[in-house]
Motif scaffolding. Sequence first.
Motif, mmCIF file in Angstrom:
data_model
loop_
_atom_site.group_PDB
_atom_site.id
_atom_site.type_symbol
_atom_site.label_atom_id
_atom_site.label_comp_id
_atom_site.label_asym_id
_atom_site.label_seq_id
_atom_site.Cartn_x
_atom_site.Cartn_y
_atom_site.Cartn_z
ATOM 1 N N GLU A 174 0.842 -1.185 0.000
ATOM 2 C CA GLU A 174 0.000 0.000 0.000
ATOM 3 C C GLU A 174 0.880 1.239 0.000
ATOM 4 O O GLU A 174 2.066 1.181 0.300
ATOM 5 C CB GLU A 174 -0.909 0.007 1.238
ATOM 6 C CG GLU A 174 -1.980 -1.058 1.247
ATOM 7 C CD GLU A 174 -2.901 -0.912 2.447
ATOM 8 O OE1 GLU A 174 -3.765 -0.016 2.413
ATOM 9 O OE2 GLU A 174 -2.734 -1.675 3.412
ATOM 10 N N SER A 175 0.291 2.384 -0.304
ATOM 11 C CA SER A 175 1.049 3.635 -0.387
ATOM 12 C C SER A 175 1.749 3.949 0.932
ATOM 13 O O SER A 175 1.116 4.032 1.988
ATOM 14 C CB SER A 175 0.107 4.786 -0.750
ATOM 15 O OG SER A 175 0.723 6.024 -0.507
ATOM 16 N N VAL A 176 3.065 4.142 0.872
ATOM 17 C CA VAL A 176 3.820 4.555 2.047
ATOM 18 C C VAL A 176 3.426 5.979 2.442
ATOM 19 O O VAL A 176 3.327 6.310 3.625
ATOM 20 C CB VAL A 176 5.337 4.466 1.771
ATOM 21 C CG1 VAL A 176 6.140 5.011 2.957
ATOM 22 C CG2 VAL A 176 5.740 3.026 1.472
ATOM 23 N N THR A 179 -3.757 10.434 -10.775
ATOM 24 C CA THR A 179 -3.525 9.017 -10.461
ATOM 25 C C THR A 179 -4.222 8.133 -11.489
ATOM 26 O O THR A 179 -3.616 7.210 -12.042
ATOM 27 C CB THR A 179 -4.035 8.690 -9.046
ATOM 28 O OG1 THR A 179 -3.348 9.503 -8.102
ATOM 29 C CG2 THR A 179 -3.796 7.227 -8.715
ATOM 30 N N GLU A 180 -5.492 8.432 -11.776
ATOM 31 C CA GLU A 180 -6.168 7.676 -12.829
ATOM 32 C C GLU A 180 -5.569 7.990 -14.186
ATOM 33 O O GLU A 180 -5.446 7.104 -15.037
ATOM 34 C CB GLU A 180 -7.671 7.961 -12.854
ATOM 35 C CG GLU A 180 -8.391 6.980 -13.781
ATOM 36 C CD GLU A 180 -9.637 7.518 -14.461
ATOM 37 O OE1 GLU A 180 -10.048 6.913 -15.467
ATOM 38 O OE2 GLU A 180 -10.195 8.534 -14.016
ATOM 39 N N ALA A 181 -5.186 9.244 -14.406
ATOM 40 C CA ALA A 181 -4.596 9.612 -15.691
ATOM 41 C C ALA A 181 -3.380 8.749 -16.005
ATOM 42 O O ALA A 181 -3.215 8.262 -17.138
ATOM 43 C CB ALA A 181 -4.212 11.092 -15.690
ATOM 44 N N MET A 182 -2.509 8.536 -15.014
ATOM 45 C CA MET A 182 -1.325 7.703 -15.226
ATOM 46 C C MET A 182 -1.697 6.260 -15.508
ATOM 47 O O MET A 182 -1.095 5.598 -16.370
ATOM 48 C CB MET A 182 -0.412 7.777 -14.003
ATOM 49 C CG MET A 182 0.380 9.063 -13.861
ATOM 50 S SD MET A 182 1.524 9.377 -15.221
ATOM 51 C CE MET A 182 2.572 7.927 -15.127
ATOM 52 N N PRO A 190 14.972 8.378 -8.334
ATOM 53 C CA PRO A 190 13.729 8.151 -7.591
ATOM 54 C C PRO A 190 12.487 8.490 -8.416
ATOM 55 O O PRO A 190 12.550 9.269 -9.355
ATOM 56 C CB PRO A 190 13.864 9.111 -6.398
ATOM 57 C CG PRO A 190 14.709 10.233 -6.923
ATOM 58 C CD PRO A 190 15.700 9.573 -7.824
ATOM 59 N N PHE A 191 11.366 7.894 -7.999
ATOM 60 C CA PHE A 191 10.117 8.030 -8.733
ATOM 61 C C PHE A 191 8.960 8.142 -7.745
ATOM 62 O O PHE A 191 9.034 7.667 -6.613
ATOM 63 C CB PHE A 191 9.889 6.814 -9.641
ATOM 64 C CG PHE A 191 9.994 5.495 -8.914
ATOM 65 C CD1 PHE A 191 8.887 4.914 -8.321
ATOM 66 C CD2 PHE A 191 11.211 4.838 -8.821
ATOM 67 C CE1 PHE A 191 8.984 3.705 -7.645
ATOM 68 C CE2 PHE A 191 11.329 3.625 -8.150
ATOM 69 C CZ PHE A 191 10.210 3.058 -7.560
ATOM 70 N N TYR A 192 7.887 8.770 -8.195
ATOM 71 C CA TYR A 192 6.659 8.795 -7.413
ATOM 72 C C TYR A 192 6.165 7.361 -7.288
ATOM 73 O O TYR A 192 6.133 6.611 -8.275
ATOM 74 C CB TYR A 192 5.626 9.684 -8.100
ATOM 75 C CG TYR A 192 4.284 9.743 -7.410
ATOM 76 C CD1 TYR A 192 4.196 10.064 -6.063
ATOM 77 C CD2 TYR A 192 3.113 9.488 -8.108
ATOM 78 C CE1 TYR A 192 2.966 10.125 -5.423
ATOM 79 C CE2 TYR A 192 1.874 9.553 -7.474
ATOM 80 C CZ TYR A 192 1.808 9.867 -6.141
ATOM 81 O OH TYR A 192 0.601 9.923 -5.506
ATOM 82 N N GLU A 193 5.781 6.957 -6.089
ATOM 83 C CA GLU A 193 5.561 5.540 -5.781
ATOM 84 C C GLU A 193 4.527 4.865 -6.678
ATOM 85 O O GLU A 193 4.570 3.648 -6.881
ATOM 86 C CB GLU A 193 5.169 5.372 -4.312
ATOM 87 C CG GLU A 193 3.891 6.101 -3.933
ATOM 88 C CD GLU A 193 3.503 5.893 -2.470
ATOM 89 O OE1 GLU A 193 4.225 5.173 -1.758
ATOM 90 O OE2 GLU A 193 2.476 6.433 -2.056
ATOM 91 N N ASN A 194 3.591 5.613 -7.244
ATOM 92 C CA ASN A 194 2.559 5.003 -8.082
ATOM 93 C C ASN A 194 3.109 4.387 -9.363
ATOM 94 O O ASN A 194 2.508 3.455 -9.907
ATOM 95 C CB ASN A 194 1.495 6.035 -8.468
ATOM 96 C CG ASN A 194 0.528 6.340 -7.353
ATOM 97 O OD1 ASN A 194 0.938 6.423 -6.193
ATOM 98 N ND2 ASN A 194 -0.743 6.518 -7.670
#
Length: 385
Positions: A13-15, A97-100, A119-123
């Motif tokens: 799950e999202s940190v 978030t849905e767009a990605m 590094p990257f955004y966790e999604n």
Amino acid sequence: MPHPATRLKSFSESVIRGMTRLANQYGSINLAQGFPDFNPPQELLAALHRAADGMNHQYAVTWGAPRFRQALAKKITRFSGLPVDPDKHLVVTCGSTEAMMVAMMTACNPGDKVIVFSPFYENYAADAILSGAEPIFVPLSPPEFKYDSEALRKAFEQKPKAIIICNPSNPSGKVFTREELMEIATLAEKHDTFVITDEVYEHIVYAPHKHVSFATLPGMFERTITCNSLSKTYSITGWRLGYVMASAEVIAQARKVHDFLTVGAAAPLQEAAVVGLEFPDSYYEGLLKEYSLKRDLFLDYIAKTGLPYTEPQGAYYVLVDISSLGFARDTEAAEWMTREIGVTGVPGSSFFREPVNHLIRFHFAKQEETLRAAGERLLKLTKRR
């Protein structure tokens, strides 16, 4: 009993959202999840009241209410110069978030490879896995978070279907230079690769850096899938209004994905947000000035703690080096700070493919009084060093 899908075992799950729950539990100042503690502009709030009183409570057109798409297309054209057709080039989504997710599922087949900068955004990693794609990670090296051209070339030689670029970047605050983007464009064209961009912080870029939308580069509109949202620009993260912009051929397919993921974004919120999309240029100038002041204020406190940090070029995050605090893992440090210092950040390890355990990400999208309160608490760290 049957078992859930095995692909779900490869990520958690999202940190970020987990740290928000921890902050709430301890009454800590939440500098983890990137949302403001101030209201959006009054004009937007007034428009929201009008929309609530109007006839906007049933489904809008699946890929976006016409009035919203028209205003959005005009705003994009105003800032980028791209001739955006609201009926052919846009899909309105439930946040970026849905767009990605729409972009990934539109571009990739199961088994395809996708380049992700670390590094990257966790999604992003989760999006790739849920799409059945395999991430290829290319490191960005601090302090300026530049990529190695040879490493990027070798990644492209693996024939990826897409590359993801977050610009300005979360979590590093990197703003890609035009030269870097042109190098990526050349490789994308050579290897026939989609470029999926996340540009939600496009209006929060600190001088002398400049944001360049990838789709505006020569010949790149046809292979770029731009993801964006209104969340950060207008301080309406809870409205969940995002969009995908791409060529008519790509958008025709993206609409299918979006339709069966969420049907559509909230109709009254689309109606209200038109007011924001029509704000004059002075609004965006004021936004940047406001965030520049917040950045300077918060970084001044970080500097006083003596902890090294990377000055963000854009967005509203800063990565702070907590090596000297003596924790074996950044997760332990982040939880301790929440309990004992009263300030919550995000363990940097959640953003890196590499074994990085010495960074905490804080955000500064807060009122001045909140940032000062957080800064005063963080000064207690000088006693531990």
